[in-house]
Design a protein around this motif. Structure first.
Motif, mmCIF file in Angstrom:
data_model
loop_
_atom_site.group_PDB
_atom_site.id
_atom_site.type_symbol
_atom_site.label_atom_id
_atom_site.label_comp_id
_atom_site.label_asym_id
_atom_site.label_seq_id
_atom_site.Cartn_x
_atom_site.Cartn_y
_atom_site.Cartn_z
ATOM 1 N N TYR A 111 24.381 36.845 34.608
ATOM 2 C CA TYR A 111 25.239 36.410 35.702
ATOM 3 C C TYR A 111 24.547 35.058 36.471
ATOM 4 O O TYR A 111 23.154 35.305 36.645
ATOM 5 N N PHE A 165 24.937 33.512 40.326
ATOM 6 C CA PHE A 165 25.772 33.854 41.635
ATOM 7 C C PHE A 165 25.977 32.306 42.114
ATOM 8 O O PHE A 165 25.156 31.485 42.179
ATOM 9 N N ASP A 188 29.075 33.899 47.108
ATOM 10 C CA ASP A 188 29.135 35.194 46.541
ATOM 11 C C ASP A 188 28.473 35.963 47.396
ATOM 12 O O ASP A 188 27.465 35.746 47.935
ATOM 13 N N ARG A 235 26.245 38.550 47.160
ATOM 14 C CA ARG A 235 25.312 39.037 46.324
ATOM 15 C C ARG A 235 24.694 40.461 46.346
ATOM 16 O O ARG A 235 24.942 41.020 45.191
ATOM 17 N N LEU A 270 27.619 42.725 45.249
ATOM 18 C CA LEU A 270 28.006 42.680 43.770
ATOM 19 C C LEU A 270 26.950 43.359 43.031
ATOM 20 O O LEU A 270 27.333 44.050 41.948
ATOM 21 N N GLN A 274 27.770 46.962 43.296
ATOM 22 C CA GLN A 274 28.759 47.137 42.604
ATOM 23 C C GLN A 274 28.333 47.528 40.898
ATOM 24 O O GLN A 274 28.889 48.467 40.391
ATOM 25 N N TRP A 275 27.830 46.637 40.656
ATOM 26 C CA TRP A 275 27.221 46.944 39.410
ATOM 27 C C TRP A 275 26.207 48.151 39.125
ATOM 28 O O TRP A 275 26.526 48.593 38.359
ATOM 29 N N ARG A 307 30.311 32.828 38.616
ATOM 30 C CA ARG A 307 29.569 33.959 38.723
ATOM 31 C C ARG A 307 29.202 34.940 37.300
ATOM 32 O O ARG A 307 28.006 35.233 37.089
#
Length: 437
Positions: A278, A280, A284, A286, A289, A292-293, A430
């Protein structure tokens, strides 16, 4: 099968001859405060070889007094082991591999196995010398990289490099559970097998070899990485890099022309490694995210410049700083890539995958040797001398597998010029690429 102890004896004597060539001062027997660890290890190697030669001569000439003359030297060489065993038993009330080694030495003293004690001490000293030289090579590589004026930083890196990896922690746990069982088995089997054969259980560590092989392997790989302009602040970073399945790049580093020209090939290579990629954008979130992953079960590696992205570095499972020169003690554990190009990112993951396989071998191979040791003792009537040889053979196998990891030499082949423009145009998106299915 008398040739096997003779062969090992010759090997130790040969190693001591090589060590003797490095000893320049005549008074090599005495401990000298000014001596370096390597010099002291070389001297002890020579002393152990001389002791082994005396013990072997005593056996061949049927002169037991020569064997007994070698015994004090064997005890002297095992002093650090005996001291640690006393602390483990006296203060911690437990049994570990050092206790087993001390018990094995005690059997040799009580039963008069002076040649076995000398052989044990000689092989122990040889392994110690290899380990000391390994640490010295890592220390020298750090000094060449940072200079003599950065001693506090070098000392800190030396300390962090000693921290156990995942495989080492697993091996030590397995060994700590096996050690009391091996000691009990030795005691209970003595009336049936005799002390010479039952003492073989005192040479089986079932994972404790990693206490030596873990730091040795870590130093080899970290030094090899440093030669590739990759600085690892902790050996556990190799464990983490191997687990990474999602690699995230800060889009700002793709503005560089050199990096932009390499990025397409890097993405393709990471996809071949089954790692999602990915990129960024500047706007974003960072850190958000990445978390979240991680909640979705991904292990995230973040590649950035270290400028205004500390939250992302702290959130990621692995932080890789590109074109970053500054390193201070106590920083967030991370990997530094000081070069302008981005190709060392691939080397990091290749090195980590190789490290994982070598550590697995270092865990399983010595255990396999332990199983062979027990089998030959019970089925083929092998004695203690062969068991001593087996236990050090397991260490030698591990040290041999840890050296000189093979990495691709031609890094330029990962660059695909046809992808240059397209990937850079998508640099602010993204999502860059998912792994090949």
């Amino acid at each position: 099968m008398i040739w096997l102890p003779v062969l090992m004896t010759g090997g130790v004597l040969y190693a001591s001859g090589k060590a003797l060539q490095r000893v320049k001062k005549p008074a090599w027997f005495a401990r000298q405060p000014a001596a370096t660890d390597v010099q002291q290890a070389d001297r002890e190697m020579v002393v152990s070889a001389a002791s082994l030669g005396v013990a072997a001569a005593g056996g061949l000439l049927a002169l037991p007094v020569l064997g007994w003359l070698s015994l004090p030297v064997s005890l002297y060489l095992f002093v650090p082991v005996i001291r640690e065993a006393g602390q483990v038993v006296g203060k911690e009330r437990r049994v570990n591999d050092q206790v087993l080694t001390t018990a094995r030495l005690g059997v040799c003293v009580v039963m008069g196995y002076t040649f076995i004690a000398a052989l044990d001490a000689g092989l122990h000293t040889l392994m110690h010398r290899i380990q000391v030289r390994n640490e010295a090579a890592w220390r020298q590589a750090l000094r060449q990289r940072f200079g003599e004026d950065a001693q506090p930083l070098v000392a800190w890196l030396e300390q962090t490099s000693q921290q156990p990896t995942a495989a080492q922690q697993l091996g030590e746990r397995m060994g700590s559970r096996a050690a009391p069982l091996m000691l009990a088995t030795c005691v209970l089997s003595t009336p049936v097998l005799g002390i010479n054969r039952s003492a073989a259980f005192l040479t089986t560590f079932f994972g404790s070899h990693l206490r030596k092989l873990g730091p040795y392997t870590a130093h080899e790989f970290m030094r090899h990485a440093l030669e590739q302009d990759i600085l690892l602040t902790h050996p556990q970073l190799l464990d983490q890099a191997h687990k990474v399945d999602t690699v995230v790049f800060d889009g700002r580093i793709l503005h560089d022309t050199v990096v932009c020209g390499q990025f397409g090939g890097i993405v393709r290579a990471l996809r071949q490694q089954q790692r999602a990629v990915y990129v960024f954008a500047d706007t974003d979130d960072r850190a958000g995210l990445i978390r979240q992953w991680q909640e979705e079960g991904k292990t995230v590696g973040y590649v950035g410049s270290g400028n205004n992205d500390l939250p992302a570095m702290q959130a990621a499972n692995l932080a890789i700083l590109h074109r970053h020169q500054v390193l201070t003690e106590g920083n967030v554990p991370h990997i530094l890539l000081p070069r302008a190009d981005l190709l060392p990112v691939l080397t990091v993951f290749e090195l980590a995958d190789t490290f994982a396989s070598r550590q697995q071998f270092n865990l399983l191979a010595p255990i396999g040797v332990d199983v062979v040791d027990i089998a030959t003792t019970l089925l083929l009537d092998f004695g203690l001398v062969y068991s001593v040889i087996f236990t050090y053979a397991g260490l030698m196998l591990g040290m041999g597998s840890a050296r000189l990891p093979k990495l691709p030499q031609d890094k330029g082949q990962v660059v695909d010029p046809s992808l240059l423009v397209g990937q850079c145009q998508r640099g602010r998106r993204r999502y860059a690429a998912a792994p090949d299915k």
